[in-house]
Design an enzyme around this catalytic site. Structure first.
Site, PDB file in Angstrom:
ATOM      1  N   GLU A  88      -8.055   2.322  -0.952  1.00 44.71           N
ATOM      2  CA  GLU A  88      -9.006   4.036  -0.175  1.00 44.71           C
ATOM      3  C   GLU A  88      -9.145   5.100  -1.353  1.00 44.71           C
ATOM      4  OE1 GLU A  88      -6.655   3.816   2.793  1.00 44.71           O
ATOM      5  OE2 GLU A  88      -7.047   1.909   3.630  1.00 44.71           O
ATOM      6  N   GLU A  94      -9.565  -4.185   4.851  1.00 48.52           N
ATOM      7  CA  GLU A  94      -8.089  -3.497   5.738  1.00 48.52           C
ATOM      8  C   GLU A  94      -9.385  -3.384   7.173  1.00 48.52           C
ATOM      9  OE1 GLU A  94      -5.960  -0.015   5.443  1.00 48.52           O
ATOM     10  OE2 GLU A  94      -4.773  -0.727   3.724  1.00 48.52           O
TER      11      GLU A  94
END
Length: 515
Positions: A352, A444
């Protein structure tokens, strides 16, 4: 006869012109002369769209908050554009009528006030993606291959970053889907990968586009509340266990943490499961604020540390470089334990990054890419770690380290509560991030997606890995919380013939031996 032919032609024109009327913000059908709707019956080899709906935002959208009409910036069509999206209460909504069930490209023709911006897009109340704008000139921002059923829909834009000018909404029929995207190579970026690692990659390649592998993060392993809650609700268990190296990080160990995830990974591997690891990398001790408001355990967040990755990677902070190497060395030893136990790992480091909330992404893509490549070289060349399948999860193509460092492209998606659509817009966007074909996975997720919709939309993610805690369990018990995913959807997903669970995995140690 001549008058009759003229009359007949007029009737045909009238019917064709009114066939698909646009819909105003009040929901009433009217003929909108500024909205072009085209239907073609011709066929082409690419199946190029035979439908187009063009709605000027200033004339056809319903707005809330501070959204207003403007025309001071040139380059727009029609009489102007909508200015705003400056506050959370600002929204722009279009009521549209679609002629038939099909896949459509949804294009927000817009311009940024300055620099890159992205804003949320909802279809009938569900988040389906983001509209991205890169400059101050009016440009296309397309969400590709969104399945729309015949009838009326509400397409709404809400503020994420805000600060754009929206000129128009254009909806066109999508091009034919290329099934060839699922035909990917089994070749790993590490040429010295272990046999078990190569077998796992072969399995992922063979399943890609055919079935979706279930996964769940759980920091206590197979006996965690997450796994037990899923088992009690569905009779099944996830095929992938997600774990974290966070508590092995030196600056956390210094405060008393004890890592156990390697033991959980070995245990799950013996049960025939697949393991994936991320690393919430707490910055080295000298860079932690360690205050009441920013305690030591928040050191993986940008706000919890004063580390400057750019200064480290360009040589200005040599001490910081050595400290990062020391941290990598510690994690390398844990990866070596997994390699010695013959446990292949779906390895997802530095995740991320483009969001900027983690320190490894706070200095921009150049410094991040240097760190990613350093980590790759350090683990493979210096420590001889060859049990890794490298899952890149930078969330933005500008942060891509290169095909030679990436086996799988992952994306993390948290669309809200009980949003079960396939997130196909993001899947189709990722297809354009690199010219080579890579496995694409949802590395995720908050809520589960409906596998039937994923297959309908040709967004066949390789696997999913639901995050732990409240996304699955109620107060860390063995009971489903249902806040993000309802029980019926857990049951549907885990009992779907399109989803692979732990009991359905083959013996991966022997996979392909009989071929």
């Amino acid at each position: 006869m001549k008058k009759f032919c003229i009359l007949l032609m007029c009737i045909i024109v009238l019917i064709s012109g009114c066939k698909f009327n646009s819909v105003t913000s009040s929901g009433k059908d009217i003929e909108n002369k500024k909205s072009a709707v085209v239907e073609k019956n011709t066929e082409s080899t690419e199946n190029v769209g035979d439908f187009e709906l063009y709605l000027e935002a200033e004339d056809n959208a319903a707005v809330t908050g501070n959204v207003r009409k403007g025309n001071s910036v040139k380059g727009y069509s029609g009489s102007g554009y909508l200015d705003g999206l400056e506050n959370d209460s600002d929204t722009i909504s279009f009521n549209v009528r679609i002629p038939k069930d099909d896949f459509y490209d949804i294009d927000f023709i817009s311009a940024s006030y300055d620099g890159y911006k992205e804003n949320n897009v909802y279809l009938d109340g569900d988040l389906i993606g983001v509209s991205k704008v890169t400059g101050t000139e009016f440009q296309d921002s397309v969400l590709k291959r969104i399945f729309l059923r015949a009838g009326q829909h509400v397409i709404k834009m809400t503020k994420n970053w805000g600060w754009i000018r929206l000129d128009a909404l254009k909806i066109t029929k999508s091009k034919r889907f290329d099934e060839g995207i699922y035909k990917v190579s089994n070749k790993l970026v590490d040429p010295k990968a272990t046999e078990s690692t190569r077998k796992l990659m072969q399995y992922l390649v063979d399943m890609y586009g055919k079935e979706i592998i279930s996964g769940q993060y759980a920091d206590k392993g197979v006996n965690s509340p997450e796994f037990q809650a899923i088992k009690q609700a569905t009779g099944k268990m996830p095929a992938i266990l997600g774990l974290d190296f966070i508590d092995y990080t030196p600056s956390r160990v210094a405060h008393g943490t004890v890592g156990k995830s390697v033991d959980y990974a070995i245990e799950f591997n013996k049960l025939g499961g697949i393991v994936t690891f991320c690393w919430h990398w707490n910055a080295p001790e000298p860079y932690l604020y360690n205050t009441e408001s920013e305690p030591w355990w928040k050191g993986f967040y940008t706000e919890g540390t004063n580390i400057n990755l750019e200064a480290i990677m360009d040589g200005r902070d040599k001490k910081g470089y050595e400290l990062l190497l020391q941290d990598i060395d510690v994690i390398a030893k844990q990866l070596k334990r997994l390699q010695d136990a013959d446990v292949p790992v779906l390895w997802r480091p530095l995740h991320e990054a483009s969001g900027g909330w983690f320190w490894w992404g706070a200095s921009g893509p150049d410094a991040y890419i240097k760190l990613y490549r350093l980590l790759f070289d350090r683990l493979t060349s210096v420590y001889g770690i060859h049990n890794l399948i490298w899952v890149w999860n930078g969330q933005d193509p500008k942060w891509y380290p290169g095909d030679q460092y990436v086996d799988i492209i992952g994306i993390d998606i948290y669309p809200g509560e009980k949003v079960y659509n396939s997130q196909s817009a993001k899947f189709n966007e990722i297809l354009e991030w690199t010219k080579s074909k890579k496995i694409i996975t949802m590395s995720e997720n908050g809520c589960l997606f409906d596998p039937d919709l994923a297959f309908r939309d040709d967004a066949k993610w390789s696997y999913f890995s639901t995050w732990q805690g409240e996304f699955v369990t109620l107060n860390n018990t063995n009971t489903l919380s249902e806040k993000y995913t309802e029980k019926y959807m857990f049951q549907k997903v885990y009992n779907s013939d399109k989803v692979i669970t732990l009991d359905e995995l083959p013996n991966l140690k022997k996979y392909g031996d009989n071929k």
